[in-house]
Design a protein around this motif. Sequence first.
Motif, PDB file in Angstrom:
ATOM      1  N   ASN A   1      26.391  29.476   4.761  1.00 60.68           N
ATOM      2  CA  ASN A   1      26.593  28.850   6.225  1.00 60.68           C
ATOM      3  C   ASN A   1      27.686  29.759   6.943  1.00 60.68           C
ATOM      4  O   ASN A   1      27.731  29.900   8.144  1.00 60.68           O
ATOM      5  CB  ASN A   1      27.057  27.468   5.857  1.00 60.68           C
TER       6      ASN A   1
ATOM      7  N   HIS B   1      32.523  22.280   6.926  1.00 64.17           N
ATOM      8  CA  HIS B   1      31.978  22.747   8.162  1.00 64.17           C
ATOM      9  C   HIS B   1      32.844  22.154   9.533  1.00 64.17           C
ATOM     10  O   HIS B   1      32.835  22.720  10.651  1.00 64.17           O
ATOM     11  CB  HIS B   1      30.583  21.792   8.374  1.00 64.17           C
TER      12      HIS B   1
ATOM     13  N   HIS C   1      24.004  26.886  13.521  1.00 69.11           N
ATOM     14  CA  HIS C   1      23.797  26.204  12.375  1.00 69.11           C
ATOM     15  C   HIS C   1      22.516  25.463  12.091  1.00 69.11           C
ATOM     16  O   HIS C   1      21.813  25.783  11.266  1.00 69.11           O
ATOM     17  CB  HIS C   1      25.127  25.219  11.950  1.00 69.11           C
TER      18      HIS C   1
END
Length: 180
Positions: A98, A48, A61
Amino acid sequence: MARPTTKVDLENASYEKYQLLMQTLDAIPEEAKTAPFTFDISKQKEAHWKRDKNIRDVLIHLYEWQQLLLKWVEANVEGERKPFLKEGYNWKTYGAMNQLFWEKHQQTEFTTALTLLEESHHQVMQLMEPFSNDELFRKGAVSWSGGTTLGSYFISTTSSHYDWAIKKLKKHQKSVTYTS
């Protein structure tokens, strides 16, 4: 703050961490809210840190994970057995999911991302309301939550995820303060 173990704790933690997230965001200068992150990520190992390039990415997110929760709970409550993660993903491959969320929202404006998160936070808070303490925190109370509690999913998509976002926003805030 300890990890919630009751419905009251969950509601309080979700509300308090959301408020802290919004306060942290409010403390960032307006021009920095849409600026790219410039803090050092060279020692960070998690994906991330490289994925998220700005505050919008962080807000999106959070929003997308809350959408997973909302759709999962609503489907399962209505009797449709549906997994938590998007079809085609599992807990070993959710990083790719993601990345998909990130790609999907590269044209989303910061203000839209903020509005989406505000709305989804309120929807999640409303969604948890009808569940009892037992349904949220006793393993096996809802058959479709697998080997964990339903409350754990709510924690993951609210208070603990807000903590994660706050850390990123504070790093950004610190980096823009030093460069201003």
